[in-house]
Design a protein around this motif. Structure first.
Motif, short mmCIF file in Angstrom:
data_model
loop_
_atom_site.label_atom_id
_atom_site.label_comp_id
_atom_site.label_asym_id
_atom_site.label_seq_id
_atom_site.Cartn_x
_atom_site.Cartn_y
_atom_site.Cartn_z
N SER A 87 0.85 -1.19 0.00
CA SER A 87 0.00 0.00 0.00
C SER A 87 0.88 1.23 0.00
O SER A 87 1.89 1.28 0.71
CB SER A 87 -0.87 0.00 1.25
OG SER A 87 -1.45 1.26 1.47
N HIS B 235 -13.33 -1.84 0.89
CA HIS B 235 -12.29 -0.85 1.24
C HIS B 235 -13.06 0.39 1.73
O HIS B 235 -13.11 1.42 1.05
CB HIS B 235 -11.45 -0.54 0.01
CG HIS B 235 -10.14 0.14 0.29
ND1 HIS B 235 -9.83 0.71 1.51
CD2 HIS B 235 -9.06 0.35 -0.51
CE1 HIS B 235 -8.62 1.23 1.44
NE2 HIS B 235 -8.13 1.03 0.24
N ARG C 253 -4.80 -4.18 6.54
CA ARG C 253 -4.92 -4.42 5.09
C ARG C 253 -4.47 -5.86 4.83
O ARG C 253 -3.40 -6.26 5.30
CB ARG C 253 -4.01 -3.43 4.35
CG ARG C 253 -3.53 -3.84 2.95
CD ARG C 253 -4.57 -3.74 1.87
NE ARG C 253 -5.08 -2.42 1.65
CZ ARG C 253 -4.60 -1.57 0.72
NH1 ARG C 253 -3.56 -1.89 -0.02
NH2 ARG C 253 -5.17 -0.39 0.55
N GLN D 184 -11.51 3.94 1.89
CA GLN D 184 -11.29 4.54 0.57
C GLN D 184 -12.59 5.17 0.08
O GLN D 184 -12.60 6.28 -0.46
CB GLN D 184 -10.81 3.47 -0.42
CG GLN D 184 -10.63 3.98 -1.84
CD GLN D 184 -9.56 5.06 -1.96
OE1 GLN D 184 -8.46 4.90 -1.45
NE2 GLN D 184 -9.87 6.17 -2.62
#
Ligand code: CP
Length: 361
Positions: A94, A174, A146, A177
């Motif tokens: 990430s 997610h 994650r 996000q």
């Protein structure tokens, strides 16, 4: 006369700080458009945050308001997380999510323990995620996880006595996000989030991606479904037969979203106010084979005033020649992620009373 070579000119241009990108000046307008109410954020105290389904419109509005406050007046921060420890566990690569979560936590005054390689933990020796979660209880106040495994976050829940935030689990969700995505739209058009949107002011959102297989798209659609009165239509550019999982489309339509699936981008582009494009990285499937027709460039027939969002990292689907156009809101989207994650973390670790007027003060 002093001769300036082309190389010197290029270097001068490269050394000049950039002016910034579209959309970064907007948090104040959003802040002024939305009335403050701490109750929905107080209700997030100590909660695990794993799915976009956990958010409702009142909570989203207050998260965006607090994010806008953090973004517009950073000097007013009182370091509300001083003494708190974040366990930042990234078992999959990430750039944005890890660094924006860690930036958010640092800006709020907390300390961080970061795992960037699962092989450096007991996972390498076969330790279960449930046991690792039991250990995490002793070392930190909140976990951000994650993982490339859909089930990883759920395997930890039973052992956890501290909250966990899902930072992307496989192809499932997610949610933070999606918070960053919707926060960007809220800054671009605050009036959409005040309720009673006139029919003529509703927006048409285009999503270039596969809701059944892309975590960002799945989570964003769930958040858009909290504001159906603001959205005329969501146009999904995807292969019709694989666009949705069983029940996924029904769930969104029952919430009031009007959905249309098309398989060509350019014919619908001139109708779209928001264009959300995802990385096209599915090797060997039909979405990748559609990929050559799913490119956005400066030459694409975008509506004047339309904004482009992309969760990034980008591939060939989003040309860099759009970066210095007013359509580029994807860099503002990545920047805003810091502030909306600050708002979420402040809520989850029970520090809302340090940054908002609350009844118990
Ligand atoms: N948007 C996003 O999830 O990016 P990273 O994979 O870099 O975290």
């Amino acid at each position: 006369m002093l001769v300036v070579t082309p190389q010197q000119k290029l270097l001068q241009r490269q050394l000049q700080p950039k002016d910034g990108t579209a959309g970064i000046e907007r948090p104040k307008a959003l802040l002024e458009a939305l009335p403050e109410d701490p109750e929905p954020l107080l209700a997030l105290a100590s909660r695990h945050m794993v799915s976009s389904r956990q958010f409702d419109r009142a909570t989203l509005i207050q998260l965006f308001r607090l994010a806008a406050q953090y973004e517009s007046t950073p000097q007013l921060m009182h370091l509300p997380l001083t003494g708190k420890i974040l366990i930042s566990a990234f078992y999959e690569p990430s750039t944005r999510t890890r660094l924006s979560f860690e930036s958010a936590w640092h800006r709020l005054g907390g300390a961080i323990m970061s795992i960037t390689d699962p092989k450096s933990t007991g996972i390498a020796k076969g330790e279960s995620l449930a046991d690792i979660a039991e250990m995490f209880n002793n070392y930190g106040d909140v976990i951000v996880l994650r993982s490339s495994e859909d089930q990883a976050v759920y395997q930890m829940l039973d052992s956890l006595r501290i909250p966990i935030v899902n930072a992307g689990n496989g192809i499932d969700e997610h949610p933070t996000q999606a918070l960053a995505d919707l926060y960007t739209i809220a800054k671009w058009r605050p009036s959409l989030f005040r309720g009673n949107v006139d029919a003529g002011d509703r927006i048409r959102v285009g999503i270039i991606g596969v809701p059944s297989r892309m975590r960002t798209v799945r989570s964003l659609l769930l958040l858009l479904a909290c504001f159906p009165e603001a959205i005329d239509e969501v146009v999904i550019v995807s292969n019709e037969s694989e666009a949705f999982n069983e029940h996924q489309r029904e769930e969104l339509e029952q919430a009031g979203l009007r959905l249309r699936v098309v398989n060509e981008l350019d014919p619908v582009l001139p109708e779209l106010d928001v264009v959300y494009i995802n990385a096209i990285a599915w090797v060997g499937d039909s979405f990748e084979s559609m990929g050559s027709g799913l490119h956005l460039t400066r030459e694409s027939p975008l509506k004047p005033g339309a904004i482009i969002l992309h969760p990034l990292a980008r591939g060939e689907e989003l040309a860099t020649d759009l970066d210095d156009t007013p359509h580029n809101w994807y860099f503002a989207q990545a920047r805003g992620a810091v502030f909306v994650r600050m708002a979420l973390l402040t809520s989850v670790v029970r520090r809302i009373s340090a940054v908002m007027d609350t009844p118990e003060q």
